[in-house]
Design a protein around this motif. Structure first.
Motif, PDB file in Angstrom:
ATOM      1  N   VAL A  28       0.526   7.482  -3.860  1.00 36.38           N
ATOM      2  CA  VAL A  28       0.304   6.185  -3.204  1.00 36.38           C
ATOM      3  C   VAL A  28       0.452   6.332  -1.694  1.00 36.38           C
ATOM      4  O   VAL A  28       1.393   6.962  -1.198  1.00 36.38           O
ATOM      5  N   THR A  29      -0.470   5.726  -0.975  1.00 35.82           N
ATOM      6  CA  THR A  29      -0.423   5.675   0.487  1.00 35.82           C
ATOM      7  C   THR A  29      -0.312   4.223   0.923  1.00 35.82           C
ATOM      8  O   THR A  29      -1.049   3.363   0.431  1.00 35.82           O
ATOM      9  N   LEU A  30       0.611   3.958   1.835  1.00 38.48           N
ATOM     10  CA  LEU A  30       0.790   2.594   2.351  1.00 38.48           C
ATOM     11  C   LEU A  30       1.182   2.675   3.813  1.00 38.48           C
ATOM     12  O   LEU A  30       2.181   3.308   4.167  1.00 38.48           O
ATOM     13  N   PHE A  31       0.380   2.035   4.665  1.00 39.82           N
ATOM     14  CA  PHE A  31       0.645   1.983   6.098  1.00 39.82           C
ATOM     15  C   PHE A  31       0.761   0.517   6.519  1.00 39.82           C
ATOM     16  O   PHE A  31      -0.234  -0.080   6.937  1.00 39.82           O
ATOM     17  N   PRO A  32       1.930  -0.102   6.404  1.00 38.15           N
ATOM     18  CA  PRO A  32       2.055  -1.505   6.836  1.00 38.15           C
ATOM     19  C   PRO A  32       1.825  -1.634   8.341  1.00 38.15           C
ATOM     20  O   PRO A  32       2.326  -0.835   9.135  1.00 38.15           O
ATOM     21  N   ARG A  33       1.076  -2.630   8.719  1.00 37.72           N
ATOM     22  CA  ARG A  33       0.849  -2.895  10.136  1.00 37.72           C
ATOM     23  C   ARG A  33       2.008  -3.714  10.691  1.00 37.72           C
ATOM     24  O   ARG A  33       2.616  -4.505   9.980  1.00 37.72           O
ATOM     25  N   THR A  34       2.278  -3.557  11.961  1.00 40.19           N
ATOM     26  CA  THR A  34       3.400  -4.238  12.582  1.00 40.19           C
ATOM     27  C   THR A  34       3.283  -5.747  12.406  1.00 40.19           C
ATOM     28  O   THR A  34       2.269  -6.347  12.743  1.00 40.19           O
ATOM     29  N   GLY A  35       4.331  -6.344  11.857  1.00 42.83           N
ATOM     30  CA  GLY A  35       4.410  -7.788  11.739  1.00 42.83           C
ATOM     31  C   GLY A  35       3.742  -8.388  10.527  1.00 42.83           C
ATOM     32  O   GLY A  35       3.869  -9.586  10.295  1.00 42.83           O
TER      33      GLY A  35
END
Length: 275
Positions: A28-35
């Motif tokens: 699994v890949t997850l890159f949450p964006r700021t905010g």
């Protein structure tokens, strides 16, 4: 708002976790964006809680890497990571008699040296967290006397006292009535942090999340905005139920459809109609 640094924030890159020979999370890949608020969806056993534990550094990935500002979590260190990343679980229990302020003050532990008294900065952070979560008038009250919704708010206040930039929540609305679910998610959505939250209720996810990641058997099956992800086809494929999806204010609204009655077997008595 997006992160100006390509490696900034909390990231999971092709992470896997194997337990007892079985892959619980698989690439699994997850890159949450700021905010933003990212919702983790999927049936029971799909890997949501395990992924959150990997992001928090509680579990180590069997493959792949979790990074904070481009550095693998083990290099960052548990204490330094705890100053940045706060977690809220489904339930919190303690046998110790603590006030609400005592519970919230636990969030300052990563910022303090062992045996060093709380500083003015610690006190200010606790007071601000109580105010943000609407618990100022409960500060001196025993944590054990709080309602379920208030206990969850106290746990969020404890997390906010850490002054994190990332917040991880594992099904925080479980066992809460509808009013407290909405109150809690209103609070979460208003926080000035990057949030990853596991949810079961698809309509709540549609209402409050900026982006969704859907898991099944540990693998990502869909990622994107609620409108892109929550389609009748995906809901039937992942959850095995039929649904109609409409849209209100650019957000999907899901109505689940009852299964057709099972046909009676030959010779089986049918229930008599109610007059």
């Amino acid at each position: 708002m997006t992160d100006s640094r390509p490696d900034g924030g909390l990231r999971a890159d092709r992470v896997a976790r194997r337990t007892d020979g079985r892959l619980i999370v698989d690439g699994v890949t997850l890159f949450p964006r700021t905010g933003e608020t990212v919702g983790l969806l999927g049936p029971n056993g799909s890997g949501k809680s395990t992924l959150l534990r990997l992001l928090a550094g509680v579990l180590a990935p069997s493959a792949g890497v979790v990074t904070l500002d481009g550095r693998p979590l083990p290099e960052v260190g548990r204490r330094a990571a705890a100053r940045r990343v706060a977690t809220v679980g489904q339930h919190a229990h303690t046998q110790t008699e603590l006030t609400v302020r005592d519970v919230v003050a636990l969030g300052r532990v990563p910022h303090r040296r062992l045996w060093v008294p709380a500083s003015d900065a610690d006190a200010r952070a606790v007071t601000a967290a109580l105010e943000r979560t609407g618990l100022t008038d409960r500060a001196a009250q025993s944590w054990h006397t709080l309602s379920g919704g208030e206990r969850q708010r106290a746990q969020i206040a404890r997390a906010l006292a850490q002054e994190p930039r990332e917040l991880l929540l594992d099904e925080p609305t479980n066992h809460l009535d509808i009013q407290h679910q909405l109150d809690l998610l209103d609070l979460i959505a208003s926080l000035p942090v990057t949030t990853v939250v596991a949810l079961h209720d698809l309509n709540l996810a549609a209402m409050y999340c900026d982006r969704l990641l859907v898991l099944r058997e540990g693998r990502t099956v869909a990622e994107g905005s609620p409108s892109d992800v929550l389609t009748p086809a995906l809901i039937e494929d992942v959850y095995g139920v039929r649904a109609e999806v409409t849209h209100e204010r650019d957000r999907p609204v899901i109505r689940f459809l009852r299964r057709a009655p099972r046909p009676a077997s030959p010779g089986e008595d049918r229930p008599s109609p109610v007059p």
